[in-house]
Write an enzyme that holds these catalytic residues in place. Structure first.
Site, mmCIF file in Angstrom:
data_model
loop_
_atom_site.group_PDB
_atom_site.id
_atom_site.type_symbol
_atom_site.label_atom_id
_atom_site.label_comp_id
_atom_site.label_asym_id
_atom_site.label_seq_id
_atom_site.Cartn_x
_atom_site.Cartn_y
_atom_site.Cartn_z
ATOM 1 C CB CYS A 188 29.173 82.922 12.492
ATOM 2 S SG CYS A 188 29.092 83.568 14.144
ATOM 3 C CD GLU A 189 28.610 79.770 6.996
ATOM 4 O OE1 GLU A 189 27.703 79.835 6.138
ATOM 5 O OE2 GLU A 189 29.747 80.227 6.823
ATOM 6 C CD GLU A 220 32.714 48.985 -1.995
ATOM 7 O OE1 GLU A 220 33.678 48.226 -2.156
ATOM 8 O OE2 GLU A 220 32.659 50.146 -2.428
ATOM 9 N N GLY A 248 25.579 51.749 -0.333
ATOM 10 C CA GLY A 248 24.388 52.528 -0.692
ATOM 11 C C GLY A 248 23.097 52.003 -0.120
ATOM 12 C CE1 TYR A 280 29.963 58.371 4.175
ATOM 13 C CE2 TYR A 280 27.789 57.451 4.605
ATOM 14 C CZ TYR A 280 29.022 57.379 3.991
ATOM 15 O OH TYR A 280 29.331 56.309 3.198
HETATM 16 C C1 LIG Z 1 33.038 53.351 -3.322
HETATM 17 C C2 LIG Z 1 32.090 53.425 -2.206
HETATM 18 N N1 LIG Z 1 31.687 52.292 -1.608
HETATM 19 C C3 LIG Z 1 30.816 52.296 -0.569
HETATM 20 C C4 LIG Z 1 30.321 53.474 -0.070
HETATM 21 C C5 LIG Z 1 29.385 53.413 1.094
HETATM 22 O O1 LIG Z 1 28.146 53.983 0.824
HETATM 23 P P1 LIG Z 1 26.990 53.889 1.898
HETATM 24 O O2 LIG Z 1 27.497 54.492 3.154
HETATM 25 O O3 LIG Z 1 25.865 54.637 1.333
HETATM 26 O O4 LIG Z 1 26.682 52.442 2.069
HETATM 27 C C6 LIG Z 1 30.697 54.695 -0.674
HETATM 28 C C7 LIG Z 1 30.146 55.961 -0.184
HETATM 29 O O5 LIG Z 1 30.337 57.031 -0.645
HETATM 30 C C8 LIG Z 1 31.602 54.672 -1.762
HETATM 31 O O6 LIG Z 1 32.001 55.795 -2.358
#
Ligand SMILES: Cc1ncc(COP(=O)(O)O)c(C=O)c1O
Length: 860
Positions: free
Chosen positions: A812-813, A742, A706, A841
């Site tokens: 087409c959206e 992570e 996050g 992403y």
């Molecule tokens: C369990 C978990 N860990 C880590 C992440 C990585 O999040 P970010 O890419 O925002 O660091 C996510 C993203 O959805 C997640 O669901």
């Protein structure tokens, strides 16, 4: 000596006058203004902390407890005098005596009238300014100390209580020729007290707490000053309280109206009552920082700013008292409001916000103006109850969006209001002047709401003219190492243009940027292990790059786990975390077979498939109770999120794990994506720690990902140094736990760009479209989250931007828009367009919708 100019009024607050270093700065500021020809009127407050102590004397003396307080007040002045090279007893002996006598008098009569309170409180300012004037004189600045009670006289206030008349007085602010002449005769530097004035019978009155700003504004008006400078311990007004919202930006300039709204609604920097006199007499107000005198600060004036920022600030006022009045008889009843408001008036209560429905009227009382509410509460409620059913609600805070044309941004607030799915909004009010939109919520929710609103409304609103640096940037404690990540593609323009022409729509990832991001992450020295959340970008070359940097992998499906073992057959399974959500039973079995760390985020599998988990070692994903992030869809905590085990289920989980001999090695929480608030990971650690203590035997706390990035150059970045410092505090307090993180986005987003080629142009009147050869099939974030990514025409990078365009794809959206209202150069078919920060992403969320293949991927 330059030609004599007008007056300048300088006001210094309590912390500004409490140490030698600041006084050296004050001396220089006064000298500079004087030497450039101004007549200087310096107004200052009591030494920091003294007014509170004097207030304590008033509270404690009736019970005889005051000697220690008096000693401490005298000690503070003695220390400051020593620091300034002055003799406290010689200068302040008479005041010390008066202080003793007043306190003794209060003790004898066992109460302090408002008059006595005013007299005692005024000593704080009188003592401080005596030292201030003596110091400036010693430093060869000819200074005239004046008693503010000879300069400022009160005017009668309608309906004011006796308490307000004496302790929150209002003074005349009309320009005063006589005073101007009198003070001019005294010399070039006048020094006087803030906060105190006198009434028509020359008795001491106060201007209310923080009233020194008001004194300075009155004096500026009376002297027709050219400038009013308010010197404080902060570098100006901010878009939010920078201690609560680190990404808050300095407000470089504000109109009087905007500043008035911000000050009235809770920003502590400036007393709200000081703006009106300045506005009336068109005196610009500069807010400056005493210990950083060279910073520009905030300028408040009638100059109109031409930026498009509609919301300038988000402010909070705590300790709001609401009075809710319920009456079925009110509907169509003439004079109901007049009757109830009469009761408020009779009790000297000032109403701030009002909201009405058919059967209820709720009003808020601002505690700053209704300090006597608790004294008259019972009487007031009883009298009001004759008209309606009364409910007094306390512990609420008013959160206000402040700026211009507030109404026009309400649609942006959607997901910020998600907070209210779980909590009540007591009162909503939109000011008729459209400068203010306020909601009153439980005080506990206020900070969270402010952070969310700030992110959504201010951080995303672009680089407005009036927005300056963030607090950490100004105070020099930010480490900016991001240029490389943002700019890597600028140095590779020709290569990228060539690639796009040859290969068509392409995601291009920079290996150097991936490595640089990893190095930045590893600067979190308080973290023990780093895992890459491979859902962000599962490109093989990206995964190999991270493996070469010794990162582990966080996988959310068995497919991701298998990909890791396929690519890195020798990887230690302990370096892989499996964190699925609502996965089928077999995935857990397969993950255990691989020997990876398995995280369970629901009690159901334990209840229904205990045999899968019996005697195993696992992680538990906990729902810390709230989510956070750049969009509703990426918040992964709170009852409305499907992730994690709620805390109320922990006792039941504990009983199952004890029954079937499960070892809980670690706890995990991930509350959302794109978080810029550095306090979040420590907060998560604290919550996980509480659960860990409840369960016992836990070694690891995995704080999730996050970590937010600077999405475009208008946004503040996440201060990783602060994250680290906060986590270090946690570690120091709880050294037995390992901390893991992570992240996904933080590692890959800035390292990737999406390239596409212009296909067609279209103009529908003033609305222009630039079409490119891929769209939401390659990159869905703008459609899914309203994400705003920097987009440039790489082929025309040096050309001036002359038009506003929408960049759209071929799908087409109607949602197939990659960028709306972008300032762009004249573009043509074949130009290469670059969408920045698309390394996370991006391709992983793409599809072949419309049977259009998504962009290909290249690592350079
Ligand atoms: C369990 C978990 N860990 C880590 C992440 C990585 O999040 P970010 O890419 O925002 O660091 C996510 C993203 O959805 C997640 O669901």
């Amino acid at each position: 000596m330059p030609e004599r100019k007008n007056w300048i009024v300088l006001k210094f607050g309590g912390t500004s006058v409490s140490n030698r270093q600041n006084w050296d700065n004050i001396r220089e500021v006064v000298k500079q203004h004087r030497d450039s020809g101004y007549k200087v009127c310096l107004v200052h407050s009591a030494v920091s902390g003294i007014s509170n102590k004097l207030q304590e004397v008033i509270d404690q003396a009736p019970r005889g407890n005051y000697t220690a307080l008096l000693d401490s007040i005298k000690d503070t002045h003695r220390d400051l005098a020593d620091d300034l090279g002055l003799d406290a007893y010689e200068l302040l002996g008479d005041y010390f005596l008066e202080l003793d006598q007043l306190a003794k008098g209060i003790a004898l009569v066992e109460e302090a009238s408002f008059r006595v309170q005013a007299k005692l409180m005024s000593l704080g300012e009188l003592m401080a300014t005596t030292l201030g004037a003596a110091f400036l004189k010693k430093e060869d600045i000819e200074t005239n100390w004046m008693d503010a009670r000879d300069l400022l006289k009160t005017v009668p206030q309608k309906n004011a209580s006796e308490k307000n008349i004496v302790l929150s007085a209002v003074c005349d602010d009309s320009p005063d020729k006589e005073l101007q002449l009198e003070l001019s005769d005294k010399g070039n530097v006048i020094l006087t007290q803030g906060f105190i004035a006198s009434d028509q019978s020359d008795k001491t009155v106060l201007l209310g707490r923080g009233g020194s700003d008001v004194s300075a504004a009155y004096l500026a008006s009376k002297l027709k000053a050219e400038i009013l400078e308010i010197w404080t311990d902060v570098p100006g007004m901010f878009t939010a309280n920078p201690h609560a919202v680190p990404s808050a930006r300095l407000l470089k300039h504000l109109s009087y109206e905007e500043a008035q709204e911000i000050a009235t609604n809770g920003a502590k920097v400036l007393h709200p009552r000081c703006i009106m006199p300045a506005r009336k007499h068109k005196i610009p107000v500069h807010i400056k920082c005493t210990h950083k005198p060279n910073l520009e600060g905030t300028v408040i004036s009638s100059a109109v700013s031409d930026d498009t920022a509609l919301v300038k600030a988000i402010a909070v006022r705590g300790d709001i008292i609401l009075v809710s009045m319920e009456s079925l008889g009110m509907w169509q009843q003439v004079g109901f409001l007049a009757d109830v408001f009469e009761v408020f008036k009779n009790h000297g209560l000032s109403i701030d916000l009002v909201s009405t429905s058919e059967s209820n009227v709720t009003v808020s009382l601002d505690p700053g103006l209704n300090a006597h509410f608790q004294d008259i509460r019972n009487e007031f409620v009883e009298e009001l109850s004759a008209h309606c059913k009364v409910n007094v609600i306390e512990s609420t805070s008013a959160v206000s969006l402040l700026g211009r044309h507030i109404r026009t941004i309400l649609h942006q607030l959607g997901s910020a209001f998600e907070v209210f799915q779980e909590h009540q909004v007591y009162l909503l009010s939109q000011a008729a002047n459209d400068l203010n939109f306020t909601f009153v919520v439980e005080s506990e929710q206020a900070d969270r709401l402010v952070r969310q609103l700030h992110e959504q409304v201010i951080s995303q609103s672009g680089n407005q003219q009036s927005f300056g640096p963030t607090w950490p940037e100004l105070m020099g404690d930010v480490e900016e190492k991001e240029e490389l990540h943002e700019a890597w593609w600028k140095g590779k323009r020709d290569e990228l243009v060539q690639l796009s022409r040859e290969k068509g729509p392409s995601y291009v990832y920079s290996k150097d940027a991936l490595i640089a991001n990893t190095e930045r992450l590893k600067e979190l020295h308080s973290v023990d292990r780093f895992f890459y959340a491979m859902k962000a970008n599962a490109n093989i070359d990206v995964l190999k790059t991270f493996r070469s940097q010794d990162l582990g992998f966080e996988c959310v499906s068995i497919g991701e786990v298998e990909e890791v073992f396929e690519l890195f057959p020798d990887i230690d399974p302990g370096e892989v975390i499996f964190t699925p959500n609502f996965a089928p039973r077999e995935e857990y079995e397969q993950a255990f077979d691989h020997g990876v760390n398995v995280t369970l985020d629901n009690i159901y599998p334990l209840q229904k498939w205990p045999e899968v988990f019996e005697n195993r070692t696992i992680f538990l994903r906990i729902d810390p109770g709230h989510g956070h992030g750049h969009h509703d869809h990426v918040k992964t905590g709170g009852v409305h999120s499907k992730f994690g085990i709620p805390r109320f289920e922990i006792p039941e989980v504990k009983s199952i794990i004890d029954d079937i001999s499960i070892t809980v090695k670690g706890l995990h929480a991930h509350i959302g994506s794109g978080i810029k608030d550095p306090t979040q990971w420590k907060s998560t650690a604290l919550i996980l720690h509480e659960v860990a203590e409840e369960l016992g035997g836990v070694d690891v706390l995995d704080l999730g990902g996050g970590f937010g990035i600077r999405e475009n150059d208008t946004q503040a970045s996440l201060n990783m140094k602060q994250v680290d410092e906060l986590l270090k505090q946690f570690r120091d307090a709880h050294p037995n736990y390992e901390l893991w993180v992570e992240p996904g986005r933080f590692l890959t987003a800035t390292a990737g760009v999406l390239l596409a080629n212009v296909t067609q142009l279209k103009g529908k009147g003033s609305v222009k479209y630039i079409g490119i050869d891929t769209g939401m099939n390659s990159f869905i974030r703008p459609a899914l989250y309203g994400a705003r990514h920097t987009i440039v025409n790489l082929s025309k990078l040096d050309k001036e931007s002359t038009q506003v365009v929408n960049i759209v794809g071929p799908i087409c959206e109607s949602g197939d828009k990659l960028g709306i209202d972008r300032l762009f150069p004249e573009s043509e078919e074949g130009d290469v367009i670059l969408i920045a920060n698309t390394g996370a992403y991006g391709r992983v969320m793409s599809s072949s919708y419309n049977l259009r293949m998504p962009a290909t991927e290249i690592l350079i």
